[in-house]
Design an enzyme around this catalytic site. Structure first.
Site, PDB file in Angstrom:
ATOM      1  N   LEU A  14      55.840 -47.837 -40.744  1.00 18.83           N
ATOM      2  CA  LEU A  14      55.492 -48.356 -39.429  1.00 18.83           C
ATOM      3  C   LEU A  14      54.374 -47.557 -38.777  1.00 18.83           C
ATOM      4  O   LEU A  14      53.455 -48.126 -38.181  1.00 18.83           O
ATOM      5  CB  LEU A  14      56.726 -48.356 -38.515  1.00 18.83           C
ATOM      6  CG  LEU A  14      57.945 -49.153 -38.980  1.00 18.83           C
ATOM      7  CD1 LEU A  14      59.050 -49.072 -37.933  1.00 18.83           C
ATOM      8  CD2 LEU A  14      57.580 -50.599 -39.265  1.00 18.83           C
ATOM      9  N   THR A  32      49.578 -38.398 -36.665  1.00 18.88           N
ATOM     10  CA  THR A  32      50.204 -37.156 -37.107  1.00 18.88           C
ATOM     11  C   THR A  32      51.162 -37.403 -38.264  1.00 18.88           C
ATOM     12  O   THR A  32      51.713 -38.485 -38.427  1.00 18.88           O
ATOM     13  CB  THR A  32      50.970 -36.483 -35.957  1.00 18.88           C
ATOM     14  OG1 THR A  32      52.144 -37.247 -35.650  1.00 18.88           O
ATOM     15  CG2 THR A  32      50.107 -36.350 -34.716  1.00 18.88           C
ATOM     16  N   ASP A  56      55.315 -31.634 -37.613  1.00 19.64           N
ATOM     17  CA  ASP A  56      56.730 -31.775 -37.895  1.00 19.64           C
ATOM     18  C   ASP A  56      57.407 -31.703 -36.540  1.00 19.64           C
ATOM     19  O   ASP A  56      57.350 -30.655 -35.876  1.00 19.64           O
ATOM     20  CB  ASP A  56      57.202 -30.644 -38.818  1.00 19.64           C
ATOM     21  CG  ASP A  56      58.668 -30.749 -39.195  1.00 19.64           C
ATOM     22  OD1 ASP A  56      59.423 -31.412 -38.465  1.00 19.64           O
ATOM     23  OD2 ASP A  56      59.070 -30.155 -40.207  1.00 19.64           O
ATOM     24  N   ASN A  83      57.745 -42.125 -33.313  1.00 22.82           N
ATOM     25  CA  ASN A  83      58.115 -42.952 -34.455  1.00 22.82           C
ATOM     26  C   ASN A  83      58.788 -42.164 -35.578  1.00 22.82           C
ATOM     27  O   ASN A  83      59.601 -42.707 -36.321  1.00 22.82           O
ATOM     28  CB  ASN A  83      56.857 -43.649 -34.994  1.00 22.82           C
ATOM     29  CG  ASN A  83      57.093 -44.328 -36.323  1.00 22.82           C
ATOM     30  OD1 ASN A  83      57.833 -45.300 -36.424  1.00 22.82           O
ATOM     31  ND2 ASN A  83      56.466 -43.792 -37.372  1.00 22.82           N
ATOM     32  N   SER A 134      63.430 -46.851 -31.776  1.00 26.33           N
ATOM     33  CA  SER A 134      64.841 -46.756 -32.094  1.00 26.33           C
ATOM     34  C   SER A 134      65.117 -47.668 -33.283  1.00 26.33           C
ATOM     35  O   SER A 134      64.397 -47.644 -34.281  1.00 26.33           O
ATOM     36  CB  SER A 134      65.683 -47.133 -30.875  1.00 26.33           C
ATOM     37  OG  SER A 134      67.068 -47.026 -31.156  1.00 26.33           O
ATOM     38  N   TYR A 148      73.041 -41.616 -38.178  1.00 23.97           N
ATOM     39  CA  TYR A 148      71.822 -42.328 -37.780  1.00 23.97           C
ATOM     40  C   TYR A 148      72.095 -43.175 -36.543  1.00 23.97           C
ATOM     41  O   TYR A 148      71.314 -43.155 -35.572  1.00 23.97           O
ATOM     42  CB  TYR A 148      71.348 -43.189 -38.940  1.00 23.97           C
ATOM     43  CG  TYR A 148      70.052 -43.926 -38.680  1.00 23.97           C
ATOM     44  CD1 TYR A 148      68.837 -43.249 -38.656  1.00 23.97           C
ATOM     45  CD2 TYR A 148      70.043 -45.301 -38.481  1.00 23.97           C
ATOM     46  CE1 TYR A 148      67.649 -43.920 -38.433  1.00 23.97           C
ATOM     47  CE2 TYR A 148      68.856 -45.981 -38.252  1.00 23.97           C
ATOM     48  CZ  TYR A 148      67.668 -45.292 -38.233  1.00 23.97           C
ATOM     49  OH  TYR A 148      66.492 -45.968 -38.011  1.00 23.97           O
ATOM     50  N   LYS A 152      70.209 -42.616 -32.851  1.00 24.76           N
ATOM     51  CA  LYS A 152      69.420 -43.655 -32.200  1.00 24.76           C
ATOM     52  C   LYS A 152      70.050 -44.080 -30.872  1.00 24.76           C
ATOM     53  O   LYS A 152      69.332 -44.377 -29.904  1.00 24.76           O
ATOM     54  CB  LYS A 152      69.270 -44.857 -33.126  1.00 24.76           C
ATOM     55  CG  LYS A 152      68.367 -44.595 -34.334  1.00 24.76           C
ATOM     56  CD  LYS A 152      66.965 -44.167 -33.927  1.00 24.76           C
ATOM     57  CE  LYS A 152      66.008 -44.112 -35.107  1.00 24.76           C
ATOM     58  NZ  LYS A 152      64.632 -43.712 -34.713  1.00 24.76           N
ATOM     59  N   THR A 183      59.405 -50.245 -45.278  1.00 24.80           N
ATOM     60  CA  THR A 183      58.783 -48.994 -44.851  1.00 24.80           C
ATOM     61  C   THR A 183      59.019 -47.815 -45.782  1.00 24.80           C
ATOM     62  O   THR A 183      58.487 -46.734 -45.550  1.00 24.80           O
ATOM     63  CB  THR A 183      59.325 -48.586 -43.477  1.00 24.80           C
ATOM     64  OG1 THR A 183      60.740 -48.358 -43.603  1.00 24.80           O
ATOM     65  CG2 THR A 183      59.073 -49.665 -42.442  1.00 24.80           C
TER      66      THR A 183
END
Length: 275
Positions: A14, A32, A56, A83, A134, A148, A152, A183
């Site tokens: 993404l 980045t 990072d 992201n 998210s 996870y 989120k 992705t």
């Protein structure tokens, strides 16, 4: 009007699709990644308006340096896209303290510290847009993704609080809730070291579905995400929450309907008055 962007997690998926779209539109972009060499092709393709930085999000010094890079290259930041993230697979009992901490360090603490570093710029200029990537998993629980899901959900709670706290100084906040996208998410999925056989009936099917995502020709392409974010950035009043991808509707509607139904049942039965 040209905007200045700082985007995390751009080495693939993404993030990479987004910064490519932004640069093609003439926006000023700081892309980045933990390994900025992965962005060399993009940097060469758009030398006038895309620069890169090593980041990072778990590293406070690198977060500060990325913001300084944006200020040095373009004079500031108008839109921050949080992201960078990864998925930790494992049921509640299987995920260790260290694995849980790692999940939150990247998916929650990193976006928090980077947004905190940008907020002084936005207060000074009276405007800014924080975009938090998210997932439908921030609302919909999936077996085997407890850590996870939790990270989120926490990210969304933090973003909602930011919107309430900083709106009066011109800060806009949007929570993106993508569905399934091609992705490489499954390729980067961290698997809990501990596996417990009792949970395999509910977790193995989910793991198989995640691993099959990239081979599914019908899954959403990252370019769809990039187009949504681009159009979002043109809105004068962007929404606080925005599902991304046609597959999100069924997941989110089912979750909201179930929550409303349970709430109505609890209130009707008087259970909320037990205290």
């Amino acid at each position: 009007m040209t905007k200045r962007w700082l985007v995390t997690g751009c080495s693939s998926g993404l993030g990479q699709a987004l910064v490519a779209r932004l640069a093609a539109e003439g926006e000023q972009v700081v892309a980045t990644a933990r390994r900025p060499e992965a962005l060399a092709d993009l940097s060469a393709r758009y030398p006038g308006n895309l620069v890169t930085a090593a980041l990072d999000v778990r590293n406070p010094a690198q977060c500060a340096a990325a913001v300084e890079r944006a200020v040095g290259a373009f004079g500031g930041v108008d839109v921050l896209v949080n992201n960078a993230a990864y998925g930790q697979f494992g049921t509640f009992e299987e995920v260790s303290d260290a694995e849980l901490a790692g999940q939150f360090e990247t998916n929650l603490f990193g976006p928090w510290r980077l947004t905190r570093a940008v907020l002084p710029l936005w207060r000074a200029q009276g405007a800014g847009h924080a975009i938090f990537v998210s997932s439908v998993a921030g609302t919909v629980p999936f077996p085997g993704l407890a850590a996870y899901n939790a990270s989120k959900s926490a990210l969304e709670g933090a973003a909602e609080s930011l919107a309430a706290e900083a709106g009066h100084v011109g800060v806009k906040v949007t929570i993106l809730q993508p569905g399934g996208f091609a992705t490489g998410y499954s390729a980067n999925l961290a698997i809990a070291e501990t596996r417990i056989a009792d949970y395999t009936p509910v977790s193995d099917g989910m793991l198989g579905a995640l691993r099959a995502m990239n081979s599914n020709a019908e899954i959403n392409p990252p370019e769809l995400f990039a187009d949504v974010v681009w159009r979002l950035s043109r809105l004068e009043t962007p929404p606080l929450r925005l599902p991304v991808g046609p597959d999100t509707e069924a997941f989110l509607e089912a979750s909201y309907d179930a929550r409303r139904s349970e709430y109505d049942q609890v209130v009707k039965a008087g259970h909320h008055r037990l205290a």
